[in-house]
Design a protein around this motif. Sequence first.
Motif, PDB file in Angstrom:
ATOM      1  N   MET A   1     -24.644   6.426  -0.828  1.00  0.00           N
ATOM      2  CA  MET A   1     -24.006   6.147  -2.118  1.00  0.00           C
ATOM      3  C   MET A   1     -22.598   5.599  -1.897  1.00  0.00           C
ATOM      4  SD  MET A   1     -23.949   6.345  -5.548  1.00  0.00           S
ATOM      5  CE  MET A   1     -25.140   7.554  -6.144  1.00  0.00           C
ATOM      6  N   LEU A   2     -22.316   4.484  -2.535  1.00  0.00           N
ATOM      7  CA  LEU A   2     -20.985   3.873  -2.519  1.00  0.00           C
ATOM      8  C   LEU A   2     -20.379   4.014  -3.907  1.00  0.00           C
ATOM      9  CD1 LEU A   2     -18.702   1.964  -1.482  1.00  0.00           C
ATOM     10  CD2 LEU A   2     -20.152   0.064  -2.194  1.00  0.00           C
ATOM     11  N   THR A   3     -19.166   4.558  -3.983  1.00  0.00           N
ATOM     12  CA  THR A   3     -18.531   4.796  -5.280  1.00  0.00           C
ATOM     13  C   THR A   3     -17.208   4.054  -5.385  1.00  0.00           C
ATOM     14  OG1 THR A   3     -19.536   6.994  -5.405  1.00  0.00           O
ATOM     15  CG2 THR A   3     -17.676   6.555  -6.871  1.00  0.00           C
ATOM     16  N   PHE A   4     -17.078   3.272  -6.456  1.00  0.00           N
ATOM     17  CA  PHE A   4     -15.810   2.628  -6.794  1.00  0.00           C
ATOM     18  C   PHE A   4     -14.965   3.637  -7.570  1.00  0.00           C
ATOM     19  CE2 PHE A   4     -18.662  -0.933  -6.263  1.00  0.00           C
ATOM     20  CZ  PHE A   4     -17.873  -1.949  -5.730  1.00  0.00           C
ATOM     21  N   ILE A   5     -13.716   3.813  -7.161  1.00  0.00           N
ATOM     22  CA  ILE A   5     -12.837   4.771  -7.826  1.00  0.00           C
ATOM     23  C   ILE A   5     -11.667   4.040  -8.477  1.00  0.00           C
ATOM     24  CG2 ILE A   5     -11.301   6.754  -7.499  1.00  0.00           C
ATOM     25  CD1 ILE A   5     -13.158   7.699  -5.314  1.00  0.00           C
ATOM     26  N   PHE A   6     -11.510   4.275  -9.775  1.00  0.00           N
ATOM     27  CA  PHE A   6     -10.414   3.698 -10.554  1.00  0.00           C
ATOM     28  C   PHE A   6      -9.497   4.813 -11.040  1.00  0.00           C
ATOM     29  CE2 PHE A   6     -13.903   0.749 -11.056  1.00  0.00           C
ATOM     30  CZ  PHE A   6     -13.331  -0.512 -11.146  1.00  0.00           C
ATOM     31  N   TYR A  88      -0.711   7.841  -8.629  1.00  0.00           N
ATOM     32  CA  TYR A  88      -1.833   7.121  -8.027  1.00  0.00           C
ATOM     33  C   TYR A  88      -2.555   7.955  -6.970  1.00  0.00           C
ATOM     34  CZ  TYR A  88      -4.337   3.280  -5.720  1.00  0.00           C
ATOM     35  OH  TYR A  88      -5.309   2.481  -5.174  1.00  0.00           O
ATOM     36  N   GLY A  89      -1.803   8.570  -6.070  1.00  0.00           N
ATOM     37  CA  GLY A  89      -2.417   9.320  -4.982  1.00  0.00           C
ATOM     38  C   GLY A  89      -3.223  10.505  -5.467  1.00  0.00           C
ATOM     39  N   LYS A  90      -2.612  11.346  -6.300  1.00  0.00           N
ATOM     40  CA  LYS A  90      -3.311  12.525  -6.823  1.00  0.00           C
ATOM     41  C   LYS A  90      -4.499  12.125  -7.687  1.00  0.00           C
ATOM     42  CE  LYS A  90       0.480  15.906  -6.810  1.00  0.00           C
ATOM     43  NZ  LYS A  90       1.338  16.774  -7.657  1.00  0.00           N
ATOM     44  N   GLY A  91      -4.332  11.063  -8.473  1.00  0.00           N
ATOM     45  CA  GLY A  91      -5.434  10.603  -9.312  1.00  0.00           C
ATOM     46  C   GLY A  91      -6.628  10.162  -8.484  1.00  0.00           C
ATOM     47  N   ASN A  92      -6.370   9.421  -7.415  1.00  0.00           N
ATOM     48  CA  ASN A  92      -7.457   8.976  -6.546  1.00  0.00           C
ATOM     49  C   ASN A  92      -8.066  10.123  -5.757  1.00  0.00           C
ATOM     50  OD1 ASN A  92      -8.119   6.109  -6.689  1.00  0.00           O
ATOM     51  ND2 ASN A  92      -5.974   5.764  -6.191  1.00  0.00           N
ATOM     52  N   ASN A  93      -7.245  11.090  -5.380  1.00  0.00           N
ATOM     53  CA  ASN A  93      -7.790  12.274  -4.702  1.00  0.00           C
ATOM     54  C   ASN A  93      -8.766  13.011  -5.615  1.00  0.00           C
ATOM     55  OD1 ASN A  93      -6.304  11.770  -2.408  1.00  0.00           O
ATOM     56  ND2 ASN A  93      -4.730  13.298  -2.830  1.00  0.00           N
ATOM     57  N   ALA A  94      -8.398  13.119  -6.896  1.00  0.00           N
ATOM     58  CA  ALA A  94      -9.294  13.764  -7.865  1.00  0.00           C
ATOM     59  C   ALA A  94     -10.585  12.970  -8.002  1.00  0.00           C
ATOM     60  CB  ALA A  94      -8.596  13.889  -9.216  1.00  0.00           C
ATOM     61  N   GLY A  95     -10.466  11.640  -8.048  1.00  0.00           N
ATOM     62  CA  GLY A  95     -11.649  10.791  -8.151  1.00  0.00           C
ATOM     63  C   GLY A  95     -12.561  10.929  -6.946  1.00  0.00           C
ATOM     64  N   ALA A  96     -11.970  11.001  -5.752  1.00  0.00           N
ATOM     65  CA  ALA A  96     -12.759  11.157  -4.529  1.00  0.00           C
ATOM     66  C   ALA A  96     -13.472  12.503  -4.504  1.00  0.00           C
ATOM     67  CB  ALA A  96     -11.853  11.015  -3.309  1.00  0.00           C
ATOM     68  N   LYS A  97     -12.782  13.536  -4.982  1.00  0.00           N
ATOM     69  CA  LYS A  97     -13.386  14.869  -5.024  1.00  0.00           C
ATOM     70  C   LYS A  97     -14.572  14.896  -5.986  1.00  0.00           C
ATOM     71  CE  LYS A  97     -12.177  19.761  -5.586  1.00  0.00           C
ATOM     72  NZ  LYS A  97     -11.107  20.723  -5.976  1.00  0.00           N
ATOM     73  N   ILE A  98     -14.417  14.274  -7.138  1.00  0.00           N
ATOM     74  CA  ILE A  98     -15.509  14.183  -8.113  1.00  0.00           C
ATOM     75  C   ILE A  98     -16.688  13.410  -7.516  1.00  0.00           C
ATOM     76  CG2 ILE A  98     -16.178  13.113 -10.310  1.00  0.00           C
ATOM     77  CD1 ILE A  98     -13.315  13.812 -11.300  1.00  0.00           C
ATOM     78  N   ALA A  99     -16.383  12.315  -6.817  1.00  0.00           N
ATOM     79  CA  ALA A  99     -17.437  11.508  -6.193  1.00  0.00           C
ATOM     80  C   ALA A  99     -18.223  12.324  -5.174  1.00  0.00           C
ATOM     81  CB  ALA A  99     -16.827  10.276  -5.530  1.00  0.00           C
ATOM     82  N   GLY A 100     -17.524  13.172  -4.440  1.00  0.00           N
ATOM     83  CA  GLY A 100     -18.194  13.996  -3.443  1.00  0.00           C
ATOM     84  C   GLY A 100     -19.020  15.108  -4.058  1.00  0.00           C
ATOM     85  N   GLU A 101     -18.441  15.799  -5.039  1.00  0.00           N
ATOM     86  CA  GLU A 101     -19.107  16.966  -5.625  1.00  0.00           C
ATOM     87  C   GLU A 101     -20.284  16.599  -6.523  1.00  0.00           C
ATOM     88  OE1 GLU A 101     -16.504  19.704  -7.553  1.00  0.00           O
ATOM     89  OE2 GLU A 101     -15.107  19.819  -5.858  1.00  0.00           O
ATOM     90  N   PHE A 102     -20.158  15.517  -7.284  1.00  0.00           N
ATOM     91  CA  PHE A 102     -21.170  15.203  -8.289  1.00  0.00           C
ATOM     92  C   PHE A 102     -22.094  14.052  -7.900  1.00  0.00           C
ATOM     93  CE2 PHE A 102     -17.850  17.435 -10.544  1.00  0.00           C
ATOM     94  CZ  PHE A 102     -18.547  18.267 -11.409  1.00  0.00           C
ATOM     95  N   SER A 105     -21.192  10.981  -2.626  1.00  0.00           N
ATOM     96  CA  SER A 105     -20.855   9.644  -2.128  1.00  0.00           C
ATOM     97  C   SER A 105     -20.594   9.645  -0.625  1.00  0.00           C
ATOM     98  CB  SER A 105     -19.622   9.112  -2.857  1.00  0.00           C
ATOM     99  OG  SER A 105     -19.836   9.125  -4.250  1.00  0.00           O
ATOM    100  N   ASP A 106     -21.130   8.631   0.040  1.00  0.00           N
ATOM    101  CA  ASP A 106     -20.889   8.447   1.470  1.00  0.00           C
ATOM    102  C   ASP A 106     -19.675   7.563   1.718  1.00  0.00           C
ATOM    103  OD1 ASP A 106     -23.398   9.772   2.425  1.00  0.00           O
ATOM    104  OD2 ASP A 106     -24.305   8.141   1.266  1.00  0.00           O
ATOM    105  N   TYR A 107     -19.485   6.574   0.832  1.00  0.00           N
ATOM    106  CA  TYR A 107     -18.388   5.620   0.984  1.00  0.00           C
ATOM    107  C   TYR A 107     -17.620   5.519  -0.329  1.00  0.00           C
ATOM    108  CZ  TYR A 107     -21.098   4.204   5.071  1.00  0.00           C
ATOM    109  OH  TYR A 107     -21.789   4.205   6.251  1.00  0.00           O
ATOM    110  N   LEU A 108     -16.312   5.300  -0.193  1.00  0.00           N
ATOM    111  CA  LEU A 108     -15.443   5.161  -1.358  1.00  0.00           C
ATOM    112  C   LEU A 108     -14.743   3.809  -1.297  1.00  0.00           C
ATOM    113  CD1 LEU A 108     -13.687   8.661  -1.106  1.00  0.00           C
ATOM    114  CD2 LEU A 108     -15.725   8.104  -2.469  1.00  0.00           C
ATOM    115  N   ILE A 109     -14.685   3.141  -2.437  1.00  0.00           N
ATOM    116  CA  ILE A 109     -13.830   1.962  -2.568  1.00  0.00           C
ATOM    117  C   ILE A 109     -12.756   2.299  -3.592  1.00  0.00           C
ATOM    118  CG2 ILE A 109     -13.636  -0.392  -3.460  1.00  0.00           C
ATOM    119  CD1 ILE A 109     -16.268  -1.074  -2.205  1.00  0.00           C
ATOM    120  N   PHE A 110     -11.516   2.360  -3.136  1.00  0.00           N
ATOM    121  CA  PHE A 110     -10.391   2.565  -4.045  1.00  0.00           C
ATOM    122  C   PHE A 110      -9.962   1.189  -4.539  1.00  0.00           C
ATOM    123  CE2 PHE A 110     -10.271   6.260  -1.233  1.00  0.00           C
ATOM    124  CZ  PHE A 110     -10.250   7.281  -2.169  1.00  0.00           C
TER     125      PHE A 110
END
Length: 314
Positions: A1-6, A88-102, A105-110
């Motif tokens: 799974m590849l997830t785009f994070i905004f 920006y940093g904390k927001g993206n960290n939250a997005g990455a955590k959501i991508a992992g938990e729900f 995701s194997d790969y992240l595109i910020f």
Amino acid sequence: MLTFIFVDYKSGEATLNCIAHYIKKCKKSPAEISFVVVDNSVDDGNFVKLSSAYSTISITEYDGSVLEEKNVDGYRLLLWKNTSNAGYGKGNNAGAKIAGEFLGSDYLIFTNNDLLVLDDTLSVDTLITETEKPNVAIVGPSIVGKDGRPQNPYFEKNFFLRWGLDNLCYPLARFLPKKLTSGDLQENFVQNPVFRVMGAFFLIPRRIFEEVGCFDPNTFLFAEELILSRKLHDRGYVTHYVPAVHLLHNHSEIINKNYDFSKRLMLRFESESYYYKNYAGVSSVQIFVVRMILKSYIFRKKICKKIKSLFKKV
């Protein structure tokens, strides 16, 4: 799974347009693709705009706020309303955590929401394949600005050259040799690895992102990818630039609307100073001296601007 994070801040329309654009450009991709949007806007209006654009699959509570799962043309999208504008940093960290938990995701595109893919398709498989090479963590594409000038990749710059000499010499800095100016763009790319790529769009395996502790949460805006690159390098990882994938950075005006030139410059300086002090060994005394030089530069620039305006009136 590849997830785009905004991470969105009061720019819902741009985020919606960018997601639609990525979906169009990824239709032929063999990768399983999803999206996570973290709304840092705080006000309800922007969240409502984002939420109402898509059909809702489920709504749940996550970390004290609302997490909605959406269906976007068959793609999964998770929309989370942050309780504060944490940067920006904390927001993206939250997005990455959501991508992992729900999403697992194997790969992240910020990604920022002001990017356009110049190729017929966004070749995410090319970016993913690059991470399969030894020790490769971050992969960034070719990015150009609206003026056509390249914005990738970058080399590491000495602190005084990055922030001191240019500003000290203003308004005569234009006469400095290029190697003594503040620019850190690697204009003549020869081979990988590079020091870093632009934070507006890059791919990283999630396990590596988590291994190095994600983005440093101590900067609000700017220098996040600079710090992340150093953390990765210190762990033996490298960054690769992939010029075969092409994007246009259609620079958003959101930051310019919220911060004038002086505030943007000082905000960038404080973020990069944090990097140089905590990751590159620059002393507090050096940072203090350069901060004074920078404030003097801002003052001199304002004076020069007033003088120019007076001459125009004559």
